[in-house]
Design a protein around this motif. Structure first.
Motif, PDB file in Angstrom:
ATOM      1  N   PRO A   4     -19.872 -79.520  10.128  1.00  0.00           N
ATOM      2  CA  PRO A   4     -18.653 -79.829  10.889  1.00  0.00           C
ATOM      3  C   PRO A   4     -18.711 -81.201  11.567  1.00  0.00           C
ATOM      4  O   PRO A   4     -17.704 -81.905  11.632  1.00  0.00           O
ATOM      5  N   LEU A   5     -19.886 -81.593  12.016  1.00  0.00           N
ATOM      6  CA  LEU A   5     -20.026 -82.902  12.642  1.00  0.00           C
ATOM      7  C   LEU A   5     -19.796 -84.015  11.626  1.00  0.00           C
ATOM      8  O   LEU A   5     -19.114 -85.006  11.905  1.00  0.00           O
ATOM      9  N   ALA A   6     -20.337 -83.848  10.436  1.00  0.00           N
ATOM     10  CA  ALA A   6     -20.128 -84.839   9.376  1.00  0.00           C
ATOM     11  C   ALA A   6     -18.650 -84.900   8.990  1.00  0.00           C
ATOM     12  O   ALA A   6     -18.099 -85.983   8.765  1.00  0.00           O
ATOM     13  N   TYR A   7     -18.003 -83.747   8.902  1.00  0.00           N
ATOM     14  CA  TYR A   7     -16.575 -83.702   8.563  1.00  0.00           C
ATOM     15  C   TYR A   7     -15.748 -84.449   9.609  1.00  0.00           C
ATOM     16  O   TYR A   7     -14.881 -85.262   9.263  1.00  0.00           O
ATOM     17  N   LEU A   8     -16.009 -84.184  10.874  1.00  0.00           N
ATOM     18  CA  LEU A   8     -15.262 -84.866  11.937  1.00  0.00           C
ATOM     19  C   LEU A   8     -15.505 -86.371  11.911  1.00  0.00           C
ATOM     20  O   LEU A   8     -14.596 -87.157  12.140  1.00  0.00           O
ATOM     21  N   THR A   9     -16.734 -86.759  11.624  1.00  0.00           N
ATOM     22  CA  THR A   9     -17.049 -88.184  11.558  1.00  0.00           C
ATOM     23  C   THR A   9     -16.276 -88.860  10.435  1.00  0.00           C
ATOM     24  O   THR A   9     -15.675 -89.923  10.625  1.00  0.00           O
ATOM     25  N   VAL A  10     -16.261 -88.243   9.267  1.00  0.00           N
ATOM     26  CA  VAL A  10     -15.561 -88.830   8.123  1.00  0.00           C
ATOM     27  C   VAL A  10     -14.058 -88.860   8.362  1.00  0.00           C
ATOM     28  O   VAL A  10     -13.395 -89.867   8.085  1.00  0.00           O
ATOM     29  N   THR A  11     -13.485 -87.791   8.875  1.00  0.00           N
ATOM     30  CA  THR A  11     -12.035 -87.776   9.109  1.00  0.00           C
ATOM     31  C   THR A  11     -11.629 -88.795  10.168  1.00  0.00           C
ATOM     32  O   THR A  11     -10.591 -89.447  10.035  1.00  0.00           O
ATOM     33  N   ASN A  12     -12.443 -88.950  11.199  1.00  0.00           N
ATOM     34  CA  ASN A  12     -12.130 -89.956  12.222  1.00  0.00           C
ATOM     35  C   ASN A  12     -12.279 -91.370  11.673  1.00  0.00           C
ATOM     36  O   ASN A  12     -11.523 -92.262  12.051  1.00  0.00           O
ATOM     37  N   LEU A  13     -13.226 -91.567  10.783  1.00  0.00           N
ATOM     38  CA  LEU A  13     -13.393 -92.875  10.167  1.00  0.00           C
ATOM     39  C   LEU A  13     -12.166 -93.230   9.330  1.00  0.00           C
ATOM     40  O   LEU A  13     -11.645 -94.343   9.409  1.00  0.00           O
ATOM     41  N   PHE A  14     -11.693 -92.271   8.533  1.00  0.00           N
ATOM     42  CA  PHE A  14     -10.485 -92.529   7.736  1.00  0.00           C
ATOM     43  C   PHE A  14      -9.261 -92.735   8.624  1.00  0.00           C
ATOM     44  O   PHE A  14      -8.393 -93.544   8.307  1.00  0.00           O
ATOM     45  N   ALA A  15      -9.176 -92.022   9.723  1.00  0.00           N
ATOM     46  CA  ALA A  15      -8.048 -92.214  10.634  1.00  0.00           C
ATOM     47  C   ALA A  15      -8.080 -93.611  11.243  1.00  0.00           C
ATOM     48  O   ALA A  15      -7.033 -94.235  11.441  1.00  0.00           O
ATOM     49  N   ALA A  16      -9.263 -94.116  11.511  1.00  0.00           N
ATOM     50  CA  ALA A  16      -9.382 -95.454  12.084  1.00  0.00           C
ATOM     51  C   ALA A  16      -9.031 -96.534  11.064  1.00  0.00           C
ATOM     52  O   ALA A  16      -8.572 -97.619  11.427  1.00  0.00           O
TER      53      ALA A  16
END
Length: 58
Positions: A4-16
């Motif tokens: 879940p931490l990796a998922y949140l990191t990747v989704t936030n990166l794409f949002a940025a």
């Protein structure tokens, strides 16, 4: 816990990195295109012929 931490990191990166906001003209054009697609899909659904059982051409 790590997944879940990796998922949140990747989704936030794409949002940025997302593209800048669309103009009103671009939004209007996209809405018109989506409305047209929905209308055509509704017509095909109501007709219900011309396609095979799984929606593919015979």
């Amino acid at each position: 816990m790590l997944l879940p931490l990796a998922y949140l990191t990747v989704t936030n990166l794409f949002a940025a990195l997302r593209l800048p906001p669309m103009s009103d003209r671009d939004k209007d054009a996209e809405i018109l295109a989506l409305r047209h697609q929905a209308a055509r899909a509704g017509e095909r659904h109501l007709r219900g012929h011309g396609r095979g059982r799984h929606g593919l051409l015979p």
